[in-house]
Write a protein that holds these residues in place. Structure first.
Motif, PDB file in Angstrom:
ATOM      1  N   THR A  53       0.930  -1.146  -0.365  1.00  0.00           N
ATOM      2  CA  THR A  53       0.054   0.072  -0.340  1.00  0.00           C
ATOM      3  C   THR A  53       0.640   0.873   0.059  1.00  0.00           C
ATOM      4  O   THR A  53       2.356   0.790   0.785  1.00  0.00           O
ATOM      5  N   SER A  54      -0.119   2.016  -0.547  1.00  0.00           N
ATOM      6  CA  SER A  54       1.340   3.404  -0.749  1.00  0.00           C
ATOM      7  C   SER A  54       0.756   4.686  -1.172  1.00  0.00           C
ATOM      8  O   SER A  54      -0.617   4.357  -1.606  1.00  0.00           O
ATOM      9  N   THR A  55       1.102   5.827  -2.095  1.00  0.00           N
ATOM     10  CA  THR A  55       0.356   6.841  -2.186  1.00  0.00           C
ATOM     11  C   THR A  55       0.184   6.357  -3.928  1.00  0.00           C
ATOM     12  O   THR A  55       0.802   5.823  -4.253  1.00  0.00           O
ATOM     13  N   ALA A  56      -0.738   6.992  -4.465  1.00  0.00           N
ATOM     14  CA  ALA A  56      -0.590   6.567  -5.920  1.00  0.00           C
ATOM     15  C   ALA A  56       0.512   6.529  -6.510  1.00  0.00           C
ATOM     16  O   ALA A  56       0.912   5.369  -7.319  1.00  0.00           O
ATOM     17  N   ASN A  57       1.016   7.909  -6.264  1.00  0.00           N
ATOM     18  CA  ASN A  57       1.979   8.900  -6.987  1.00  0.00           C
ATOM     19  C   ASN A  57       3.381   8.218  -7.250  1.00  0.00           C
ATOM     20  O   ASN A  57       4.122   8.403  -8.298  1.00  0.00           O
ATOM     21  N   LYS A  58       3.391   7.837  -5.653  1.00  0.00           N
ATOM     22  CA  LYS A  58       5.356   7.115  -5.489  1.00  0.00           C
ATOM     23  C   LYS A  58       5.883   6.230  -6.274  1.00  0.00           C
ATOM     24  O   LYS A  58       6.498   6.105  -6.955  1.00  0.00           O
ATOM     25  N   TYR A  59       4.394   5.553  -6.760  1.00  0.00           N
ATOM     26  CA  TYR A  59       4.507   4.036  -7.788  1.00  0.00           C
ATOM     27  C   TYR A  59       3.557   4.364  -8.383  1.00  0.00           C
ATOM     28  O   TYR A  59       3.132   3.347  -9.893  1.00  0.00           O
ATOM     29  N   HIS A  60       3.818   5.092  -9.164  1.00  0.00           N
ATOM     30  CA  HIS A  60       2.890   5.444 -10.786  1.00  0.00           C
ATOM     31  C   HIS A  60       1.681   5.216 -11.478  1.00  0.00           C
ATOM     32  O   HIS A  60       1.191   4.087 -11.874  1.00  0.00           O
ATOM     33  N   LEU A  61       0.833   4.672  -9.777  1.00  0.00           N
ATOM     34  CA  LEU A  61      -0.075   4.373  -9.966  1.00  0.00           C
ATOM     35  C   LEU A  61      -1.643   4.376  -9.860  1.00  0.00           C
ATOM     36  O   LEU A  61      -2.555   5.133  -8.588  1.00  0.00           O
ATOM     37  N   THR A  62      -1.855   5.610 -10.769  1.00  0.00           N
ATOM     38  CA  THR A  62      -2.660   6.385 -11.413  1.00  0.00           C
ATOM     39  C   THR A  62      -3.708   6.231 -12.149  1.00  0.00           C
ATOM     40  O   THR A  62      -4.501   7.279 -12.859  1.00  0.00           O
ATOM     41  N   SER A  63      -3.455   4.564 -12.405  1.00  0.00           N
ATOM     42  CA  SER A  63      -4.688   4.651 -13.392  1.00  0.00           C
ATOM     43  C   SER A  63      -5.635   3.702 -13.836  1.00  0.00           C
ATOM     44  O   SER A  63      -6.611   2.731 -14.783  1.00  0.00           O
ATOM     45  N   GLY A  64      -6.031   3.573 -12.382  1.00  0.00           N
ATOM     46  CA  GLY A  64      -7.422   2.320 -12.426  1.00  0.00           C
ATOM     47  C   GLY A  64      -6.775   0.926 -11.924  1.00  0.00           C
ATOM     48  O   GLY A  64      -5.717   0.392 -11.809  1.00  0.00           O
ATOM     49  N   SER A  65      -7.862   0.118 -10.783  1.00  0.00           N
ATOM     50  CA  SER A  65      -7.145  -1.186 -11.302  1.00  0.00           C
ATOM     51  C   SER A  65      -7.315  -1.963 -11.956  1.00  0.00           C
ATOM     52  O   SER A  65      -7.873  -1.739 -13.167  1.00  0.00           O
ATOM     53  N   GLY A  66      -6.265  -2.755 -11.827  1.00  0.00           N
ATOM     54  CA  GLY A  66      -5.868  -3.601 -12.950  1.00  0.00           C
ATOM     55  C   GLY A  66      -4.747  -3.540 -14.270  1.00  0.00           C
ATOM     56  O   GLY A  66      -4.145  -3.363 -15.173  1.00  0.00           O
ATOM     57  N   TYR A  93      -2.002  -2.345 -10.166  1.00  0.00           N
ATOM     58  CA  TYR A  93      -2.754  -1.561  -9.146  1.00  0.00           C
ATOM     59  C   TYR A  93      -4.280  -2.951  -8.675  1.00  0.00           C
ATOM     60  O   TYR A  93      -4.479  -3.500  -9.694  1.00  0.00           O
ATOM     61  N   THR A  94      -4.285  -2.894  -7.366  1.00  0.00           N
ATOM     62  CA  THR A  94      -5.080  -3.404  -7.752  1.00  0.00           C
ATOM     63  C   THR A  94      -6.774  -2.425  -6.341  1.00  0.00           C
ATOM     64  O   THR A  94      -7.876  -3.163  -6.812  1.00  0.00           O
ATOM     65  N   PHE A  95      -6.437  -2.262  -6.156  1.00  0.00           N
ATOM     66  CA  PHE A  95      -7.722  -0.909  -5.336  1.00  0.00           C
ATOM     67  C   PHE A  95      -7.713  -0.068  -4.699  1.00  0.00           C
ATOM     68  O   PHE A  95      -6.601   0.163  -4.502  1.00  0.00           O
ATOM     69  N   SER A  96      -7.868   1.018  -4.656  1.00  0.00           N
ATOM     70  CA  SER A  96      -7.828   2.352  -4.320  1.00  0.00           C
ATOM     71  C   SER A  96      -8.993   2.884  -3.228  1.00  0.00           C
ATOM     72  O   SER A  96      -9.844   2.427  -2.875  1.00  0.00           O
ATOM     73  N   GLY A  97      -8.756   3.484  -2.097  1.00  0.00           N
ATOM     74  CA  GLY A  97      -9.151   3.803  -1.248  1.00  0.00           C
ATOM     75  C   GLY A  97      -8.772   5.362  -1.237  1.00  0.00           C
ATOM     76  O   GLY A  97      -8.010   5.734  -1.531  1.00  0.00           O
ATOM     77  N   HIS A  98      -9.525   6.115   0.354  1.00  0.00           N
ATOM     78  CA  HIS A  98      -8.985   7.527   0.381  1.00  0.00           C
ATOM     79  C   HIS A  98      -7.708   7.718   0.879  1.00  0.00           C
ATOM     80  O   HIS A  98      -7.003   7.447   1.688  1.00  0.00           O
ATOM     81  N   ARG A  99      -6.360   7.990  -0.285  1.00  0.00           N
ATOM     82  CA  ARG A  99      -5.459   8.878  -0.448  1.00  0.00           C
ATOM     83  C   ARG A  99      -4.611   7.701  -0.303  1.00  0.00           C
ATOM     84  O   ARG A  99      -3.392   7.687  -0.138  1.00  0.00           O
TER      85      ARG A  99
END
Length: 150
Positions: A53-66, A93-99
């Motif tokens: 788990t982390s913030t989206a930007n740290k791992y370039h995970l800003t494009s949705g599940s899958g 990327y599997t899931f996003s929550g609050h932040r």
């Protein structure tokens, strides 16, 4: 932080890749897409992927599940991926929550590696590099999460 120079396109040609493609093929979130996400999570778990788990930007995970890409872990890497130094891993990327976002990762074979994201986005500076801008070129997707990349 993930270095863009070590990111590669995921060819998605194995069992996990097929589960990712099944999820990505569905344009809207409905019961079928929720079931596909659960199936993808199950395949990832059965294949020995580890949760992070982390913030989206740290791992370039800003494009949705899958969304997935391959990452060549540098020999000097510290932190979450330090046990995988010098190896090629897939980050999904599997899931996003609050932040926060959840992702899973595991080592993959070198033959899963596609084009380098750095060469695909050669006209972009590292400072403004956004993986989402490569969707149209890499995956044939011109739009995702209501953000246009034309």
């Amino acid at each position: 932080m993930i270095e863009v120079i070590n990111m590669y396109e995921d060819l998605r040609s194995d069992k996990v890749g097929l589960a990712i493609m099944a999820l990505r093929a569905m344009p809207i979130w409905n019961k079928e897409k929720q079931a596909a996400r659960k199936m993808m999570d199950q395949v990832l778990t059965e294949s020995g992927y580890t949760m992070g788990t982390s913030t989206a930007n740290k791992y370039h995970l800003t494009s949705g599940s899958g969304f997935s890409y391959l990452y060549e872990v540098p020999a000097t890497k510290r932190g979450l991926f330090s046990a995988l130094r010098g190896r090629m891993i897939r980050i999904v990327y599997t899931f996003s929550g609050h932040r926060m976002v959840e992702f899973m990762f595991a080592q993959v074979k070198e033959d899963q590696q596609g084009r380098s994201y750095r060469t695909m986005g050669a006209d972009l500076d590292a400072s403004d590099f956004d993986v989402r801008r490569l969707y149209k070129f890499a995956y044939g997707e011109s739009e995702f999460n209501a953000v246009s990349f034309d």
